[in-house]
Structure formats: structure tokens, C-alpha cells
Design a protein around this motif. Structure first.
Motif, mmCIF file in Angstrom:
data_model
loop_
_atom_site.group_PDB
_atom_site.id
_atom_site.type_symbol
_atom_site.label_atom_id
_atom_site.label_comp_id
_atom_site.label_asym_id
_atom_site.label_seq_id
_atom_site.Cartn_x
_atom_site.Cartn_y
_atom_site.Cartn_z
ATOM 1 N N GLU A 7 34.423 46.655 18.252
ATOM 2 C CA GLU A 7 34.064 47.824 17.435
ATOM 3 C C GLU A 7 32.573 47.912 17.149
ATOM 4 O OE1 GLU A 7 36.561 48.633 14.135
ATOM 5 O OE2 GLU A 7 38.338 47.831 15.123
ATOM 6 N N LYS A 8 31.829 46.948 17.700
ATOM 7 C CA LYS A 8 30.366 46.914 17.519
ATOM 8 C C LYS A 8 29.973 46.957 16.040
ATOM 9 C CE LYS A 8 28.918 48.958 21.959
ATOM 10 N NZ LYS A 8 30.152 48.798 22.714
ATOM 11 N N ILE A 9 30.613 46.091 15.274
ATOM 12 C CA ILE A 9 30.300 46.009 13.839
ATOM 13 C C ILE A 9 29.830 44.582 13.502
ATOM 14 C CG2 ILE A 9 31.863 47.852 13.081
ATOM 15 C CD1 ILE A 9 33.898 45.639 12.294
ATOM 16 N N PRO A 10 29.110 44.424 12.387
ATOM 17 C CA PRO A 10 28.707 43.068 11.996
ATOM 18 C C PRO A 10 29.932 42.187 11.737
ATOM 19 C CG PRO A 10 27.551 44.727 10.680
ATOM 20 C CD PRO A 10 28.620 45.444 11.448
ATOM 21 N N LEU A 11 29.801 40.908 12.058
ATOM 22 C CA LEU A 11 30.932 39.991 11.928
ATOM 23 C C LEU A 11 31.505 39.935 10.504
ATOM 24 C CD1 LEU A 11 32.800 37.809 13.106
ATOM 25 C CD2 LEU A 11 30.995 36.133 12.707
ATOM 26 N N ASP B 36 13.245 37.870 -3.116
ATOM 27 C CA ASP B 36 12.256 37.741 -2.054
ATOM 28 C C ASP B 36 12.743 36.790 -0.945
ATOM 29 O OD1 ASP B 36 9.152 38.430 -1.805
ATOM 30 O OD2 ASP B 36 9.513 36.438 -0.951
ATOM 31 N N ILE B 37 13.299 35.673 -1.363
ATOM 32 C CA ILE B 37 13.796 34.687 -0.391
ATOM 33 C C ILE B 37 14.982 35.267 0.388
ATOM 34 C CG2 ILE B 37 14.909 32.412 -0.131
ATOM 35 C CD1 ILE B 37 13.141 31.347 -2.296
ATOM 36 N N ILE B 38 15.917 35.885 -0.330
ATOM 37 C CA ILE B 38 17.113 36.418 0.344
ATOM 38 C C ILE B 38 16.713 37.504 1.349
ATOM 39 C CG2 ILE B 38 19.393 37.460 0.030
ATOM 40 C CD1 ILE B 38 19.367 36.364 -2.864
ATOM 41 N N MET B 39 15.802 38.361 0.934
ATOM 42 C CA MET B 39 15.342 39.445 1.802
ATOM 43 C C MET B 39 14.680 38.886 3.070
ATOM 44 S SD MET B 39 12.978 42.428 0.355
ATOM 45 C CE MET B 39 13.858 42.981 -1.036
ATOM 46 N N THR B 40 13.899 37.835 2.873
ATOM 47 C CA THR B 40 13.232 37.195 4.008
ATOM 48 C C THR B 40 14.260 36.598 4.968
ATOM 49 O OG1 THR B 40 11.415 36.656 2.513
ATOM 50 C CG2 THR B 40 11.442 35.527 4.626
ATOM 51 N N VAL B 41 15.285 35.975 4.400
ATOM 52 C CA VAL B 41 16.328 35.389 5.249
ATOM 53 C C VAL B 41 17.083 36.498 5.996
ATOM 54 C CG1 VAL B 41 18.523 34.103 5.240
ATOM 55 C CG2 VAL B 41 16.557 33.243 3.940
ATOM 56 N N ILE B 42 17.301 37.631 5.357
ATOM 57 C CA ILE B 42 17.988 38.742 6.025
ATOM 58 C C ILE B 42 17.191 39.182 7.260
ATOM 59 C CG2 ILE B 42 18.653 41.196 5.780
ATOM 60 C CD1 ILE B 42 19.412 40.509 2.835
ATOM 61 N N VAL B 43 15.884 39.293 7.095
ATOM 62 C CA VAL B 43 15.033 39.694 8.231
ATOM 63 C C VAL B 43 15.056 38.604 9.318
ATOM 64 C CG1 VAL B 43 12.643 40.145 8.929
ATOM 65 C CG2 VAL B 43 13.539 41.164 6.831
ATOM 66 N N ALA B 44 14.993 37.347 8.901
ATOM 67 C CA ALA B 44 14.977 36.238 9.858
ATOM 68 C C ALA B 44 16.321 36.123 10.594
ATOM 69 C CB ALA B 44 14.659 34.937 9.130
ATOM 70 N N ASP B 45 17.405 36.353 9.872
ATOM 71 C CA ASP B 45 18.759 36.313 10.454
ATOM 72 C C ASP B 45 18.870 37.398 11.524
ATOM 73 O OD1 ASP B 45 21.519 35.816 10.723
ATOM 74 O OD2 ASP B 45 22.052 37.169 9.079
ATOM 75 N N ASN B 46 18.356 38.569 11.186
ATOM 76 C CA ASN B 46 18.375 39.679 12.121
ATOM 77 C C ASN B 46 17.558 39.342 13.379
ATOM 78 O OD1 ASN B 46 17.181 42.549 12.998
ATOM 79 N ND2 ASN B 46 19.168 42.823 11.995
ATOM 80 N N CYS C 252 27.809 36.869 15.719
ATOM 81 C CA CYS C 252 27.518 38.258 15.377
ATOM 82 C C CYS C 252 26.618 38.920 16.419
ATOM 83 C CB CYS C 252 26.855 38.301 13.988
ATOM 84 S SG CYS C 252 26.716 39.970 13.332
ATOM 85 N N LEU C 253 27.243 39.767 17.244
ATOM 86 C CA LEU C 253 26.460 40.448 18.288
ATOM 87 C C LEU C 253 25.867 41.760 17.795
ATOM 88 C CD1 LEU C 253 28.679 40.075 21.499
ATOM 89 C CD2 LEU C 253 26.505 38.921 21.029
ATOM 90 N N TYR C 254 26.472 42.312 16.740
ATOM 91 C CA TYR C 254 26.012 43.619 16.244
ATOM 92 C C TYR C 254 25.609 43.548 14.767
ATOM 93 C CZ TYR C 254 28.008 45.067 20.644
ATOM 94 O OH TYR C 254 28.277 45.164 21.978
ATOM 95 N N PRO C 255 24.488 42.903 14.506
ATOM 96 C CA PRO C 255 24.066 42.759 13.110
ATOM 97 C C PRO C 255 23.688 44.101 12.506
ATOM 98 C CG PRO C 255 22.305 42.069 14.590
ATOM 99 C CD PRO C 255 23.505 42.338 15.446
ATOM 100 N N GLU C 256 23.740 44.138 11.178
ATOM 101 C CA GLU C 256 23.343 45.359 10.473
ATOM 102 C C GLU C 256 21.833 45.571 10.609
ATOM 103 O OE1 GLU C 256 24.929 44.989 6.534
ATOM 104 O OE2 GLU C 256 26.393 46.470 7.199
ATOM 105 N N LYS C 257 21.429 46.830 10.606
ATOM 106 C CA LYS C 257 20.001 47.137 10.644
ATOM 107 C C LYS C 257 19.359 46.697 9.326
ATOM 108 C CE LYS C 257 17.355 50.954 12.116
ATOM 109 N NZ LYS C 257 16.837 51.976 11.299
ATOM 110 N N VAL C 258 18.145 46.163 9.409
ATOM 111 C CA VAL C 258 17.458 45.790 8.164
ATOM 112 C C VAL C 258 16.932 47.068 7.510
ATOM 113 C CG1 VAL C 258 15.498 44.528 7.173
ATOM 114 C CG2 VAL C 258 16.769 43.544 9.092
#
Ligand SMILES: [Fe+2]
Ligand SMILES: [Fe+2]
Length: 289
Positions: free
Chosen positions: A172-176, A224-234, A246-252
């Protein structure tokens, strides 16, 4: 199948997980006290020769790139700061409990930890670029390294259904995490929350594990830390460095980029160093050998 079935199974599994060593809990406790001195921390760590050995080994590894070999723990604590040593003790203890290869079923362990190391390394590089205080940088790394640990119980105890969740996410091309919610009525951040409760953790790492897919609900002090990790995860997901299902991560969201004041293009500039940084940081996984 009723969602209670999964929740009970996962809760039981986490309750039976070995707890963190008391020395590590004590390290966290003394570091959270603003009056703690390097000598106080040295006293706590010195009581546990295994932890002591690991801390010294990590400090002298290529990851920290310290020029002259350090054998004195107090000196190491002064150089790196209490916070860094705390994160280092916590990360190695968590990895020690969770990186048992034989229990990895749905996900491949190497791929999972490579994804985690990449997220940690990139979070730290972003923080460095943003001139975050040196002594805070390893908090970014540790939060990135541990952000997805909630996937481990899913992977180990309900593997067949975890594989199904990954298949749903792919087709379904959705985040895990959305596919997990549909399958288990909870996602890996909820499972991570149960681990945090069991181990009585708090602070930036705990909050990252819980909120890295729902920052909009977060009201604590580590945004700030969580946001940074979200960008790094992406970054890790988009570049296919390691794999955590997760092949289809959410857009940051663009407001995260704005808040961090990091241009998207800047991330391409680090492509070349990410792999070598991951190699250096992989000492965290090899430390018990
Ligand atoms: Fe995640
Ligand atoms: Fe992730």
C-alpha cells in the motif's frame, strides 16, 4: 485476531526481558543530578568492571577520535562530559540486551542496526552543523541509535504478523508504523514505550523512542532532538542505508526543516562521510566481543 492478544503477548515478552544492570541505572541517576562531579561518576562506574572496560574502550575508539590513549576514567569524564558518558553507558547496556542475533526473525539484525547507526550518525552530524553544544552531541546520536528499539519485540515475538505488516506497508506504499497499527492495534513507538516503562527510562532518548512518529502530540523539552532524529531516520530510509522494514517513510514536514534551519540540499553533502562515520560508530555493536 483481537488486539488484546498481541498486546498481552508483547507485554509479557517485555516483562520477561532482562532489566538493565543496576550500575547503568545508577549512572543515569547520578548524571541526572546537576551536582554530580566527574569523581562521583567515576566511583559508580568503577564498581562495575565490565562497564568500566567498555567505557574506556569506546573512548579510545576511532568513534571519539581522541589523540592520546586515555586510561584514566576521571580524565575521560572531564573530556567528554557526564552526559556523553551517561549516553554511552546506556546505549551499550541497551544494545547488550537487544542485539541477540538468534532472536531476530522478521528483520535482519545487521540491516536493522545499520539503519539505527545511520540515524544516530546523521542526527549527530546535523546537530554538529547546527552548532549544538559538543557535550550534547551524543544525546542526538544515542536517540537516533535507539529510536526504533520498539521493533525488536515485534520482530522477535510476533514475527509472522510483523512480516505481514511489512507486506501491507510495501503493497500500500505506506509507512510501516501505520501498517503495524492496523495489524497489532499498536506500533513500534508504543512497544518502545513499554520497554521504557519496564526499564524506567526517561529523558531525550525515551521521548524519541515514543514520539518519533507523532511529534505533533509531544509537549516535552526534547523537541529539537526528536525532530533531528525524524530527519535522520528519513535520510536512512530514503538512502537505503540499512533496513528497518520501512520502504515508504512519511515526508518530513517543511516546518521541521525550517525549525532546524538546515537546507535539504545540505544533507547531500554528508553522503560521503556517512558511511565512514557508521563504520566508526559500529564499535557500539562490537563492544561486547
Ligand atoms: Fe520508527
Ligand atoms: Fe527508523
Amino acid at each position: 485476531m483481537a488486539s488484546d492478544f498481541y498486546q498481552n503477548k508483547i507485554k509479557n515478552y517485555i516483562m520477561q526481558m532482562p532489566s538493565l544492570p543496576t550500575s547503568v541505572t545508577k549512572v543515569i541517576e547520578v548524571c541526572n543530578n546537576p551536582k554530580t562531579s566527574p569523581v562521583d561518576l567515576d566511583k559508580v562506574i568503577s564498581l562495575d568492571p565490565v562497564l568500566m572496560g567498555r567505557v574506556i574502550k569506546l573512548i579510545n575508539s576511532a568513534y571519539y577520535g581522541v589523540q592520546n590513549k586515555i586510561t584514566n576514567l576521571v580524565r575521560a569524564i572531564i573530556m567528554l562530559g557526564l552526559n556523553t558518558v551517561k549516553n554511552l553507558a546506556l546505549s551499550t547496556a541497551v544494545l547488550d540486551k537487544l542485539s541477540d542475533k538468534s532472536s531476530f526473525k522478521a528483520l535482519n539484525m545487521e540491516g536493522f542496526w545499520r539503519h539505527s547507526l545511520c540515524t544516530g550518525v546523521v542526527a549527530k552530524l546535523i546537530a554538529k552543523e547546527r552548532k549544538i553544544d559538543n557535550k550534547q552531541l551524543d544525546e542526538y546520536f544515542a536517540a537516533g541509535l535507539l529510536h526504533d528499539i520498539g521493533k525488536i519485540p515485534l520482530n522477535n515475538i510476533v514475527s509472522d504478523d510483523f512480516i505481514k505488516a511489512m507486506a501491507i506497508a510495501d503493497s500500500e506504499k505506506i509507512p510501516l508504523y501505520l501498517a503495524e497499527k492496523r495489524t497489532f492495534d499498536m506500533d513500534h513507538t508504543d512497544v518502545g514505550g513499554l520497554i521504557i516503562e519496564a526499564w524506567r527510562l526517561s529523558g531525550a532518548i525515551a521521548d524519541t523512542i515514543r514520539y518519533h512518529h507523532s511529534l505533533e502530540l509531544y509537549e516535552g523539552e526534547y523537541k529539537d532532538i526528536i525532530m533531528t532524529v525524524i530527519v535522520a531516520d528519513n535520510y536512512a530510509n530514503k538512502n537505503g542505508i540499512g533496513f528497518s522494514g520501512c520502504l515508504y517513510p512519511e515526508k518530513v514536514p517543511s516546518e521541521y526543516w525550517n525549525a532546524l534551519a538546515i537546507p535539504k540540499e545540505w544533507l547531500h553533502q554528508i553522503d560521503d562521510i556517512v558511511n565512514s562515520e557508521i563504520e566508526k560508530a559500529s564499535i557500539f555493536l562490537k563492544i561486547k566481543e
